[in-house]
Design a protein around this motif. Structure first.
Motif, PDB file in Angstrom:
ATOM      1  N   ASN A 204      -4.307  -9.335  -1.798  1.00  0.00           N
ATOM      2  CA  ASN A 204      -3.632  -9.087  -0.518  1.00  0.00           C
ATOM      3  C   ASN A 204      -3.986 -10.149   0.516  1.00  0.00           C
ATOM      4  O   ASN A 204      -3.106 -10.681   1.194  1.00  0.00           O
TER       5      ASN A 204
ATOM      6  N   THR B 151      -0.744  -0.513  -8.726  1.00  0.00           N
ATOM      7  CA  THR B 151      -1.232  -1.275  -7.572  1.00  0.00           C
ATOM      8  C   THR B 151      -0.737  -2.710  -7.644  1.00  0.00           C
ATOM      9  O   THR B 151      -0.224  -3.260  -6.658  1.00  0.00           O
TER      10      THR B 151
ATOM     11  N   PHE C  42       0.833  -1.199   0.000  1.00  0.00           N
ATOM     12  CA  PHE C  42       0.000   0.000   0.000  1.00  0.00           C
ATOM     13  C   PHE C  42       0.871   1.254   0.000  1.00  0.00           C
ATOM     14  O   PHE C  42       0.572   2.232  -0.689  1.00  0.00           O
TER      15      PHE C  42
ATOM     16  N   ASP D 235      -5.758  -4.965  -3.731  1.00  0.00           N
ATOM     17  CA  ASP D 235      -5.693  -4.505  -2.344  1.00  0.00           C
ATOM     18  C   ASP D 235      -6.583  -5.311  -1.405  1.00  0.00           C
ATOM     19  O   ASP D 235      -6.359  -5.308  -0.192  1.00  0.00           O
TER      20      ASP D 235
END
Length: 228
Positions: free
Chosen positions: A108, A170, A18, A104
């Motif tokens: 993740n 990302t 992040f 994310d």
């Protein structure tokens, strides 16, 4: 003091995807930034003042404290519009946001957190020995994710479409953390390997590729643009 002239400062952790996402976007936008490494697991007293959620990254920009990586990078894309990292068409913007959320959230929880949490963060925070079962689960899950991304790249130049976007940064933030400890089998997917080689060759990646985490050495190929 005029808040617009204050130093841009990022409170971050080096192997956090992040935080890396924000670092990459700042660099791509050519925004000079002061990096402040935070040992967030020690509960620094100023962290909750900067972000009531007590999480990193936190960006100080133009006198404002900004939190949550996706909100930060979309803010940066609006206030520094060149180069653009979000497409103009609503459907294309949705695809970028969908893939950012994919990495994310899903990637993740299934890959980055199990592998990095067990192999890296337990060591850094002295939280015990790695759970090999969780690591194996993460290594199994990454194969499925890589196969899905390969399907996307079969018909796209970049992950979300024809243009480089926040989705690519990302994804690259997550993959770069895993690649630091050599936990990506790049031989599984030539298209994905080529995509990563292309994005990590960008000037924005220089700072990330120079990272050296005390006690944890990067893989030999980590900083090589052609994987050595």
């Amino acid at each position: 003091m005029n808040t617009t002239t204050q130093t841009t400062r990022l409170y971050h952790s080096m192997l956090s995807p992040f935080c890396r996402k924000v670092r990459l976007v700042l660099a791509e936008k050519r925004i000079e930034v002061e990096l402040v490494e935070e040992r967030y697991w020690e509960g620094p007293p100023d962290l909750k003042r900067r972000n009531p959620a007590g999480k990193l990254p936190v960006l100080r920009h133009r006198g404002n404290m900004l939190a949550e990586s996706q909100a930060i990078v979309e803010y940066l894309d609006e206030v520094v519009p060149t180069p653009p990292l979000m497409p103009q068409a609503p459907l294309e913007r949705h695809e970028v946001r969908r893939l950012c959320a994919w990495f994310d959230d899903k990637f993740n929880s299934e890959v980055t957190q199990p592998i990095m949490g067990e192999r890296v963060w337990k060591k850094i925070t002295r939280a015990g020995h790695p759970d090999s079962r969780l690591v194996k689960d993460g290594l199994r899950a990454i194969k499925e994710h890589m196969d899905y991304l390969t399907q996307l790249l079969d018909s796209r130049r970049w992950l979300a479409g024809a243009s480089l976007s926040l989705a690519d940064f990302t994804a690259a933030a997550h993959f770069s953390c895993l690649d630091y400890i050599s936990d990506v089998d790049w031989d599984r997917s030539e298209p994905l390997r080529d995509w990563y080689a292309t994005i990590k060759s960008r000037p924005a990646f220089r700072s990330v590729l120079a990272d050296q985490v005390p006690g944890i050495h990067p893989a030999p190929h980590y900083a090589e643009l052609d994987f050595g």
